[in-house]
Design a protein around this motif. Structure first.
Motif: not given
Lengths: 216, 216
Positions: B79-80, B82, B84, B104, B107, B109, B148
């Motif tokens: 899900g990288m 996505k 988040f 982040f 990765q 995020f 998150i």
DNA sequence: TAGATTGTTAATCGATTAACAATC
DNA sequence: TAGATTGTTAATCGATTAACAATC
């Protein structure tokens, strides 16, 4: 008590038991059955009894386990009484954080020195521990045998640092650099904290959840 | 491709594959067989093929896997893509370290905010991310949905913080506080980094080694 | 085509769970 | 003593490994 090879799964559960038992002691519980412990930890009573039976007979039939006694046994199995000596290599924010907040002593470890390149902090004391110059690391380790080195250096110098350290007779490396060290040194045990593996795993579960919702 | 429940073991290996594949790309490798990948990662070729086959058919018979393509597939599974969103709660040394060094973005995020109590840093920017006052966290989260939260606060306020956060619709908590959160919120996934579990495990192996040597 | 290597089915191995005699 | 709960043996379940037909 069985004297077979202890599986990795069992070993990784030991610190969890320790934390739970500390928590029970904190809450004044002095006796617990495998059934109740299992319920609180999300494990089956069978598994708990199997796990402990790898190391000895710590309970009493019809009664359960004395919490403080069991806690001591788990601590002993983990070698917390051995007082392994520890040095931190790399005192950036992360090294700093570990020195100030981790609590090596409470876990039975003896943090004795830290090393860094930066003249700004070399010579300082942090949480009662001296910070030395990294250029002296190798000599220092030869004169002051250390069991465990905490590796909190930038990624680009991680491998060479690890090799230097391994050559100085260190027994374990606690690796925070997020690279696979691959030392080929069976005498040096490496334990990794892979931050990104952990966050990506969390991401996987969120992505899975997200995909499920979309599919509906 | 089998569409069964993916086991935890498989999921936890995915980030390892990702790291290895990134490493291979970095070294200019554009094709690899399960045999060679297994050798480099210490896994059997069977296991590697089994793992990937949970998610699809990513290889070619007689050829192996295209590294960049496989890397993209693993990234997608995790899900990288996505993006988040992430907020850090608690900007002590550890929070700081993550903001400055974790990466982040790389990765996948999107770190958008940080929160702390200390007036010394509230209002600052760290690595391009604003630090807000913790007292505004709950309101802020209601207006700025976040996927998150990274929990890097002191242990004593961890549980209440986690509950506040969970009430604001966060989907995952990346927990560094070394306590078991036990939220009873099936909608909020908790992923723990238990520093002490890791170090104690290392201690176990050193203790075992030590005991073996003494027994001789 | 011949050789290599996949994806998948079957076999094995190991870990977890269940059952129960022993006993506090 | 009766009830509870252990430690351990046996049964089950799941994960890893091996084998092999399919095919690039």
């Amino acid at each position: 008590m069985k004297r077979e090879r202890i599986s990795n799964n069992v070993i990784r559960r030991l610190p969890m038991y320790l934390r739970k038992l500390d928590d029970l002691i904190y809450h004044g519980v002095d006796r617990i059955s495998s059934g109740e412990l299992g319920k609180q930890m999300g494990l089956t009573p069978s598994q708990i009894r199997q796990d402990f039976s790898c190391f000895g007979e710590f309970g009493q039939q019809g009664y359960g386990y004395r919490v403080t006694e069991l806690r001591e046994q788990v601590a002993r199995i983990l070698g917390m009484h051995k007082g392994f000596t520890v040095a931190i290599v790399g005192v950036g924010n992360l090294g700093h954080a570990l020195m100030q907040n981790f609590g090596f002593e409470e876990q039975g470890f003896n943090l004795v020195a830290a090393f860094d390149l930066s003249p700004d902090i070399v010579g300082n004391m942090i949480s009662g521990v001296p910070v030395y110059d990294s250029s002296t690391l190798s000599d220092w380790l030869k004169n002051n045998p250390i069991d465990i080195v905490v590796l909190t250096v930038p990624r680009n110098i991680a491998r060479s640092m690890a090799e230097t350290i391994a050559d100085c007779g260190v027994k374990g490396i606690w690796n925070f650099t997020n690279i696979e060290l691959e030392l080929d040194r069976p005498d040096v045990r490496v334990e990794n904290i892979h931050f990104s593996d952990s966050l990506l795993t969390l991401g996987y579960f969120l992505a899975e959840q997200d995909n499920m919702e979309k599919r509906k």
